[in-house]
Design an enzyme around this catalytic site. Structure first.
Site, PDB file in Angstrom:
ATOM      1  N   ASP A 151       0.836  -1.214   0.000  1.00 15.28           N
ATOM      2  CA  ASP A 151       0.000   0.000   0.000  1.00 15.28           C
ATOM      3  C   ASP A 151       0.865   1.258   0.000  1.00 15.28           C
ATOM      4  O   ASP A 151       0.537   2.249  -0.656  1.00 15.28           O
ATOM      5  CB  ASP A 151      -0.936   0.015   1.221  1.00 15.28           C
ATOM      6  N   SER A 206     -12.137  -2.572  -8.040  1.00 17.02           N
ATOM      7  CA  SER A 206     -11.478  -2.512  -6.734  1.00 17.02           C
ATOM      8  C   SER A 206     -12.194  -1.440  -5.905  1.00 17.02           C
ATOM      9  O   SER A 206     -13.313  -1.033  -6.239  1.00 17.02           O
ATOM     10  CB  SER A 206     -10.014  -2.161  -6.984  1.00 17.02           C
ATOM     11  N   LEU A 207     -11.577  -0.966  -4.846  1.00 20.14           N
ATOM     12  CA  LEU A 207     -12.150   0.118  -4.036  1.00 20.14           C
ATOM     13  C   LEU A 207     -11.084   1.184  -3.843  1.00 20.14           C
ATOM     14  O   LEU A 207      -9.908   0.861  -3.677  1.00 20.14           O
ATOM     15  CB  LEU A 207     -12.554  -0.401  -2.647  1.00 20.14           C
ATOM     16  N   GLU A 226     -19.582  -1.592   6.528  1.00 16.38           N
ATOM     17  CA  GLU A 226     -19.352  -3.040   6.600  1.00 16.38           C
ATOM     18  C   GLU A 226     -17.876  -3.316   6.838  1.00 16.38           C
ATOM     19  O   GLU A 226     -17.031  -2.602   6.290  1.00 16.38           O
ATOM     20  CB  GLU A 226     -19.680  -3.712   5.249  1.00 16.38           C
ATOM     21  N   LYS A 276     -14.351  -4.836   6.097  1.00 19.11           N
ATOM     22  CA  LYS A 276     -13.733  -5.236   4.828  1.00 19.11           C
ATOM     23  C   LYS A 276     -13.072  -6.593   5.045  1.00 19.11           C
ATOM     24  O   LYS A 276     -12.011  -6.687   5.662  1.00 19.11           O
ATOM     25  CB  LYS A 276     -12.705  -4.191   4.379  1.00 19.11           C
ATOM     26  N   ARG A 282     -12.474 -12.667  -9.529  1.00 25.06           N
ATOM     27  CA  ARG A 282     -12.464 -11.327 -10.121  1.00 25.06           C
ATOM     28  C   ARG A 282     -11.447 -11.230 -11.255  1.00 25.06           C
ATOM     29  O   ARG A 282     -11.658 -10.529 -12.242  1.00 25.06           O
ATOM     30  CB  ARG A 282     -12.122 -10.305  -9.020  1.00 25.06           C
ATOM     31  N   GLU A 326     -17.353 -12.061  -0.754  1.00 25.57           N
ATOM     32  CA  GLU A 326     -15.979 -12.414  -0.404  1.00 25.57           C
ATOM     33  C   GLU A 326     -15.963 -13.840   0.128  1.00 25.57           C
ATOM     34  O   GLU A 326     -16.770 -14.183   1.009  1.00 25.57           O
ATOM     35  CB  GLU A 326     -15.494 -11.430   0.674  1.00 25.57           C
ATOM     36  N   LYS A 376     -20.205   2.661   1.983  1.00 29.06           N
ATOM     37  CA  LYS A 376     -20.857   2.776   0.668  1.00 29.06           C
ATOM     38  C   LYS A 376     -22.033   3.742   0.799  1.00 29.06           C
ATOM     39  O   LYS A 376     -22.815   3.615   1.764  1.00 29.06           O
ATOM     40  CB  LYS A 376     -21.393   1.415   0.217  1.00 29.06           C
TER      41      LYS A 376
HETATM   42  P1  NAD Z   1      -8.864  -3.884  -1.958  1.00 28.90           P
HETATM   43  O1  NAD Z   1      -8.571  -5.143  -1.235  1.00 28.90           O
HETATM   44  O2  NAD Z   1      -8.267  -2.666  -1.389  1.00 28.90           O
HETATM   45  O3  NAD Z   1     -10.455  -3.670  -2.096  1.00 28.90           O
HETATM   46  C1  NAD Z   1     -11.336  -4.278  -3.039  1.00 28.90           C
HETATM   47  C2  NAD Z   1     -11.817  -5.612  -2.581  1.00 28.90           C
HETATM   48  O4  NAD Z   1     -12.362  -5.539  -1.275  1.00 28.90           O
HETATM   49  C3  NAD Z   1     -12.990  -6.144  -3.386  1.00 28.90           C
HETATM   50  O5  NAD Z   1     -12.578  -6.736  -4.579  1.00 28.90           O
HETATM   51  C4  NAD Z   1     -13.581  -7.140  -2.435  1.00 28.90           C
HETATM   52  O6  NAD Z   1     -13.054  -8.399  -2.704  1.00 28.90           O
HETATM   53  C5  NAD Z   1     -13.087  -6.713  -1.079  1.00 28.90           C
HETATM   54  N1  NAD Z   1     -14.138  -6.526  -0.063  1.00 28.90           N
HETATM   55  C6  NAD Z   1     -14.083  -7.044   1.184  1.00 28.90           C
HETATM   56  N2  NAD Z   1     -15.154  -6.713   1.903  1.00 28.90           N
HETATM   57  C7  NAD Z   1     -15.955  -5.966   1.090  1.00 28.90           C
HETATM   58  C8  NAD Z   1     -17.206  -5.330   1.261  1.00 28.90           C
HETATM   59  N3  NAD Z   1     -17.865  -5.378   2.422  1.00 28.90           N
HETATM   60  N4  NAD Z   1     -17.717  -4.640   0.223  1.00 28.90           N
HETATM   61  C9  NAD Z   1     -17.053  -4.548  -0.958  1.00 28.90           C
HETATM   62  N5  NAD Z   1     -15.842  -5.128  -1.184  1.00 28.90           N
HETATM   63  C10 NAD Z   1     -15.298  -5.829  -0.172  1.00 28.90           C
HETATM   64  O7  NAD Z   1      -8.447  -3.941  -3.415  1.00 28.90           O
HETATM   65  P2  NAD Z   1      -7.801  -5.081  -4.226  1.00 28.90           P
HETATM   66  O8  NAD Z   1      -7.675  -4.522  -5.552  1.00 28.90           O
HETATM   67  O9  NAD Z   1      -8.500  -6.374  -4.054  1.00 28.90           O
HETATM   68  O10 NAD Z   1      -6.394  -5.312  -3.516  1.00 28.90           O
HETATM   69  C11 NAD Z   1      -5.531  -4.318  -3.206  1.00 28.90           C
HETATM   70  C12 NAD Z   1      -4.902  -4.677  -1.889  1.00 28.90           C
HETATM   71  O11 NAD Z   1      -4.339  -5.977  -1.947  1.00 28.90           O
HETATM   72  C13 NAD Z   1      -3.772  -3.745  -1.586  1.00 28.90           C
HETATM   73  O12 NAD Z   1      -4.248  -2.611  -0.915  1.00 28.90           O
HETATM   74  C14 NAD Z   1      -2.858  -4.606  -0.765  1.00 28.90           C
HETATM   75  O13 NAD Z   1      -3.225  -4.484   0.598  1.00 28.90           O
HETATM   76  C15 NAD Z   1      -3.134  -5.992  -1.264  1.00 28.90           C
HETATM   77  N6  NAD Z   1      -2.031  -6.408  -2.169  1.00 28.90           N
HETATM   78  C16 NAD Z   1      -0.911  -6.877  -1.575  1.00 28.90           C
HETATM   79  C17 NAD Z   1       0.169  -7.244  -2.357  1.00 28.90           C
HETATM   80  C18 NAD Z   1       1.412  -7.785  -1.683  1.00 28.90           C
HETATM   81  O14 NAD Z   1       2.389  -8.046  -2.380  1.00 28.90           O
HETATM   82  N7  NAD Z   1       1.418  -7.975  -0.385  1.00 28.90           N
HETATM   83  C19 NAD Z   1       0.110  -7.134  -3.758  1.00 28.90           C
HETATM   84  C20 NAD Z   1      -1.050  -6.655  -4.332  1.00 28.90           C
HETATM   85  C21 NAD Z   1      -2.121  -6.282  -3.528  1.00 28.90           C
END
Ligand code: NAD
Length: 341
Positions: A43, A88-89, A120, A122, A143, A180, A300
């Site tokens: 992040d 994503s969000l 909600e 996450k 996804r 999820e 949301k």
């Molecule tokens: P995100 O995890 O920040 O948010 C989007 C996801 O949140 C949605 O796709 C859904 O699956 C989830 N979600 C969970 N509860 C939810 C709810 N109540 N309502 C709606 N959505 C909900 O975005 P992302 O694109 O999935 O992932 C990005 C994150 O993944 C990064 O911020 C990082 O923390 C992690 N990441 C880590 C690495 C690593 O190398 N460690 C690499 C890539 C991504």
């Protein structure tokens, strides 16, 4: 502790290196299910990338991780084209950023009064799309990159909290439920204990275990893993002769609950952004007591009409934000990861 990051790239070369670095981490995380750095570190780097692109829009490359969702779908699975993109969000890392999100919504909607938000936890798992035709589960998909996911129908069918047939009458002709899939903490501990007893490799964390369990070619393995699914939205919809869905997010989720889905018991409505902040603090306080891992709170805009008016940017809806928790035991996670790779 805030994860706010004001770091900047000093040169275009540094920006390009950052793009390659993040591409590698994304591939490890989304495609290989084997992250090599903690999420908080990812992040931090991602925000540095966004800051560079904001300051120098001409540097932005089309394959930048900021321009895309998730990772590529593995081609060992049949690929599925999503009827509506799975996005994503956007993120917030402190109260000020949450207030900015609310202010932007008010400006865009031309409102001076408060906006109602659905709050909600996450869940830290894997996003899934479930397609029901005439009430029967037809397809389950990951996804993937947001437009193309992997067909995991046989695997999702093994998860007890996913209805194979919607309960009750009056169901839409076609209904896509999104949610999820996650592994509760207790099941994760048991799975790793078994792996230790057998001298096998352990999973880094519950998210990683859920991802690995779901993307199995043999659904018997998935069936043996303690997975759950929590519904959080409706995607594609052909309503047919069924009654229209309710006009706000929370009531839509209660409708999904009537049809047989698990929804999050902590979900609440906040009348304004101050209510959202109070909710964030409340859940942060009980985070460790929850039976599943969460990495933040999702807020949301509750009204479907307001959501529609706000619309989307390239990789996320404008009407939702993920307020991430500060990193927990970042170093411990790093050490665990190092043992894995
Ligand atoms: P995100 O995890 O920040 O948010 C989007 C996801 O949140 C949605 O796709 C859904 O699956 C989830 N979600 C969970 N509860 C939810 C709810 N109540 N309502 C709606 N959505 C909900 O975005 P992302 O694109 O999935 O992932 C990005 C994150 O993944 C990064 O911020 C990082 O923390 C992690 N990441 C880590 C690495 C690593 O190398 N460690 C690499 C890539 C991504």
């Amino acid at each position: 502790m805030s994860q706010k990051n004001n770091e900047q790239c000093a040169s275009r070369e540094e920006y390009q290196q950052l793009v390659s670095q993040l591409q590698r981490y994304s591939h490890e995380y989304y495609v290989m299910d084997a992250p090599s750095i903690p999420d908080a570190e990812y992040d931090r780097l991602f925000r540095k990338l966004q800051a560079a692109e904001e300051a120098h829009p001409d540097w932005t490359v089309s394959d930048s991780p900021s321009q895309r969702v998730g990772g590529d779908a593995l081609d060992v699975f049949t690929q599925v084209q999503h009827r509506l993109p799975m996005l994503s969000l956007g993120n917030a890392f402190d109260d000020e950023e949450l207030e900015d999100f609310n202010r932007r919504n008010q400006e865009r909607l031309g409102l001076s009064r408060d906006i109602e938000y659905a709050c909600e936890p996450k869940l830290d798992g894997i996003a899934v799309s479930l397609m029901y035709r005439n009430g029967v589960l037809e397809q389950g998909a990951t996804r993937g990159d947001g437009s193309t996911g992997e067909d995991i129908t046989q695997n999702v069918k093994t998860i007890g909290s996913i209805p194979l047939r919607l309960q009750g009458g009056d169901v839409p002709d076609v209904l896509e439920v999104r949610g999820e899939i996650y592994m509760p903490k207790e099941g994760f501990a048991r799975l790793n204990q078994t792996a230790r007893d057998k001298g096998e490799k352990e999973f880094v964390n519950p998210r990683n275990a859920a991802a690995g369990s779901l993307r199995q070619l043999d659904s018997k393995i998935t069936a043996s893993r303690p997975l759950e699914m929590c519904a959080y939205s409706v995607g594609y919809l052909e309503i047919g002769n069924a009654p229209e869905l309710p006009d706000n997010h929370t009531d839509i989720l209660y409708k999904l609950q009537e049809w047989g889905f698990l929804i999050n018991a902590q979900m609440q409505v906040a009348n304004n952004i101050q209510g959202c902040m109070a909710y964030y603090k409340k859940i942060a306080d009980i985070r460790d007591e929850l039976s599943y891992d969460i990495d933040g709170i999702v807020f949301k805009v509750n009204s479907s009409a307001q959501q529609q008016a706000l619309g989307f940017v390239s990789r996320a809806p404008r009407w939702a934000v993920a307020y991430k928790f500060p990193a927990q035991e970042e170093l411990t996670v790093l050490q665990d990861v190092e043992f894995q790779v």
